[in-house]
Enzyme design. Structure first.
Site, short mmCIF file in Angstrom:
data_model
loop_
_atom_site.label_atom_id
_atom_site.label_comp_id
_atom_site.label_asym_id
_atom_site.label_seq_id
_atom_site.Cartn_x
_atom_site.Cartn_y
_atom_site.Cartn_z
CB CYS A 1 41.32 47.72 41.91
SG CYS A 1 42.51 48.15 43.18
CG HIS B 1 35.23 46.12 41.34
ND1 HIS B 1 35.70 45.51 42.48
CD2 HIS B 1 34.25 45.28 40.86
CE1 HIS B 1 35.04 44.38 42.70
NE2 HIS B 1 34.16 44.22 41.75
CG HIS C 1 39.21 46.64 45.66
ND1 HIS C 1 39.89 45.88 44.73
CD2 HIS C 1 37.94 46.81 45.16
CE1 HIS C 1 39.08 45.60 43.72
NE2 HIS C 1 37.90 46.14 43.95
#
Length: 355
Positions: A270, A330, A318
């Site tokens: 990520c 993402h 994240h």
């Protein structure tokens, strides 16, 4: 003797009775197990597997960001160590040259020997010329003293460099051990997730892949009106050309696999996707989510614009790139490639606008 034999007989009979009872119980337990009425651990449902796998993925991502941070520090320590070693080597070459020059002078003095200055003056045919030469010799002596002082300074500098290099080497060794620990944690959790998923049918796995965070609605990106709103050319404009370039890069990587620790160009985790997207726009961002959230101006959820970085979970483990209309691009987890997803699929932790 008779009493003794009778006692032994009762003991043996009691033992046989206990053995028979144990066999009977074992047989009953076996029969119960075959009848399906035992107390064996039940197989988890697909929903339970999904919840466990999602948790494992999140924990693995936390460990991945720690790994990324440790690797960044290890790489920096390696660069500093290499610089120190190169500088020490250069100074060692200079030191060797200076030592050779001093050694040559010492050998020449030994071969020539020396006389007291007063005797040289008395024996000279040209006192004025001798005095000029003596003045030169005195200056040469000053230069030799300066050369010796430089050698001593070079030795001191080299020892300082070697000491700093030893410190960097210790730091590098520690970082590498930390990397190994985080890698073990990551691979352990991902292996457990794979084993759990392997117990499901192909149909159940496909269904869960469509429902896991950042995968379900995102897998249909471009086929629904909701996702088309977040496509390039959205009426929601990016705040500047760099943000627009980062969003464009993120879209160009849709479908790329998630690989922990990867920063592109063909696979990403990520924070690696975010870093690569802004690198393509000429902006250098830190490697980890923990550092990226501080790499710009914090904005509220209501202020989000395309190109903003959106962070999730209480540990900020994240990150995605906001693309407008409540959507982001993402890299979700190993079960899902880079894709578009709603930002409300995970617990929102904050947002940053890169400046």
């Amino acid at each position: 003797m008779a009493a003794h034999r009778k006692s032994r007989h009762r003991s043996a009979g009691g033992h046989r009775a206990r053995t028979a009872a144990a066999i009977a119980l074992a047989g009953a337990a076996t029969a119960t197990a075959f009848d399906g009425t035992g107390h064996a651990e039940p197989e988890p449902t697909p929903a339970q597997v999904k919840a466990t796998v999602d948790k494992l993925y999140q924990e693995a991502e936390v460990a991945t960001e720690k790994y990324n941070g440790a690797k960044e520090k290890a790489d920096a320590a390696q660069r500093r160590l290499t610089t120190l070693q190169d500088e020490a080597a250069r100074k060692a070459e200079d030191l060797n040259s200076a030592r050779e020059a001093l050694g040559s002078f010492a050998a020449a003095q030994y071969r020539r020997g020396s006389l007291p200055p007063a005797l040289h003056l008395a024996l000279s045919d040209d006192p004025d010329r001798y005095l000029d030469g003596a003045s030169f010799a005195e200056r040469a002596g000053d230069r030799r003293s300066a050369a010796v002082a430089r050698v001593r300074e070079q030795l001191r500098e080299i020892e300082q460099l070697r000491g700093a290099a030893r410190i960097e080497l210790a730091a590098l060794t520690s970082r590498r051990a930390e990397l190994k620990r985080h890698k073990k944690t990551i691979t352990g959790k991902l292996d457990t997730a794979r084993r759990l998923l392997s117990r499901l049918t192909a149909e159940e796995r496909a269904r869960l892949a469509g429902e896991s965070p950042g995968t379900g609605r995102a897998s249909r990106a471009g086929t629904t009106g909701r996702h088309r709103l977040a496509a390039p050319g959205s009426p929601v404009a990016a705040p500047d050309s760099r943000a627009a370039a980062a969003v464009s890069y993120a879209y160009s990587k849709l479908g790329s696999p998630y690989v922990w620790g990867a920063t592109g160009p063909d696979a990403f985790d990520c924070s690696g996707l975010v870093q690569a997207a802004y690198r393509s726009a000429g902006v250098s961002l830190p490697r980890t989510t923990y550092a990226q959230i501080g790499a710009g101006r914090r904005v509220t959820r209501s202020e989000l614009l395309p190109g903003d970085l959106v962070f999730f979970y209480s540990g900020v483990s994240h990150v995605g790139i906001y693309v407008g209309n409540g959507q982001m691009v993402h890299a979700p987890n190993p079960s899902a490639p880079v894709r578009v997803a709603p930002i409300d699929e995970m617990p929102f932790a904050g947002a940053t606008r890169v400046v």
